[in-house]
Design a protein around this motif. Structure first.
Motif, PDB file in Angstrom:
ATOM      1  N   VAL A  97       0.846  -1.195   0.000  1.00 26.45           N
ATOM      2  CA  VAL A  97       0.000   0.000   0.000  1.00 26.45           C
ATOM      3  C   VAL A  97       0.887   1.253   0.000  1.00 26.45           C
ATOM      4  N   GLU A 183      -6.667  -3.852  -1.903  1.00 26.07           N
ATOM      5  CA  GLU A 183      -5.853  -3.509  -0.738  1.00 26.07           C
ATOM      6  C   GLU A 183      -6.313  -4.295   0.479  1.00 26.07           C
ATOM      7  N   PRO A 229      -4.369   2.821   3.419  1.00 28.95           N
ATOM      8  CA  PRO A 229      -5.116   2.333   2.256  1.00 28.95           C
ATOM      9  C   PRO A 229      -6.294   3.241   1.956  1.00 28.95           C
ATOM     10  N   ALA A 233     -10.552  -0.705   1.050  1.00 26.97           N
ATOM     11  CA  ALA A 233      -9.624  -1.773   1.413  1.00 26.97           C
ATOM     12  C   ALA A 233     -10.317  -2.873   2.217  1.00 26.97           C
TER      13      ALA A 233
END
Length: 248
Positions: A97, A183, A229, A233
């Motif tokens: 990330v 993510e 993130p 995510a």
């Protein structure tokens, strides 16, 4: 379904192999210790025979700028070429990330180069961006240490358990290619300096954490949200405090 896991003997890779096997897939761990070397190409054709999915969770043995760039360019190029020849239909790679926001760092420039090779290869792909693993916290402290002082930014970080990362990678490998990113992060965000301060105190480490907004993180100055993130995510189940307590 046969899934070859490059870096399959490491922290994340070994967990991915186990999870995929538990769900009925033929998961094969590939690493230099098993006779597969993505830098030289040794063993790639053999291990990829019959594979539908390749998961790449390998990492460079050196973080020196030139060496890490050479590793990801060469190993990823060799792997993508071998996959095309073997008829692999899904390439899954683990990255970090904030990679695109950390380009002052040679390591993250190398990871960006890897991602660009994958996206441009023509092979359907998925890239899993994870925040830093809980296990990486000592390395963050070590990199920021000068004598007995650990100088760190108060920028936010949302670390994640390696078990949660492995689960996200395994689910992604078993699914359809995203041709994009997903993510994964832990459930809690912390100021980086406070996270390391708490982690050192829990280990009775005498080093002093000094808050410095301009302190560099592996060569890069951080903005408040550089390491965080996006809102979509996936969120892991394991909290850092619980993980740390279980390690005592």
């Amino acid at each position: 379904m046969k899934v070859v896991v490059i870096g399959g003997t490491g922290l994340i890779g070994s967990k991915v192999v186990t999870l995929l096997g538990e769900h009925g897939h033929e998961a094969v761990a590939a690493a230099p210790s098993t006779g597969v070397d993505t830098l030289t190409g040794e063993g790639l054709a053999e291990v990829l025979e019959g594979a539908r999915v390749v998961v790449d969770v390998s990492n460079s043995p050196s973080f020196e700028d030139r060496a890490v760039l050479e590793f990801f360019r060469t190993s990823t190029g060799n792997l993508l070429k071998a996959e095309a020849e073997a008829g692999v239909t899904h390439h899954v790679a683990l990255s970090v990330v904030g990679t695109e926001r950390l380009q002052e760092s040679g390591y993250f420039r190398a990871k960006q180069a890897q991602e660009e090779l994958i996206a441009g290869s023509g092979t359907p792909y998925s890239i899993v961006h994870a925040t830093q693993f809980f296990e990486f916290v000592p390395a963050i402290a070590a990199e920021a240490t000068d004598g007995d002082t650990v100088r760190l930014s108060p920028a936010k970080i949302q670390p994640v358990a390696s078990d949660d990362v492995a689960a996200a990678v395994a689910r992604t490998a078993a699914g359809a290619p995203l041709n994009g990113l997903v993510e994964i992060a832990g459930p809690d965000a912390y100021p980086l300096d406070e996270l390391i301060r708490e982690a050192l105190a829990a280990r009775n480490d005498p080093r002093t954490v000094v808050t410095d907004p301009h302190a560099r993180y592996f060569g890069t100055e951080l903005g408040e949200n550089t390491l965080l993130p996006g809102p979509d995510a996936l969120v892991g189940e394991v909290a850092f405090a619980d993980w740390a307590a279980s390690r005592k």
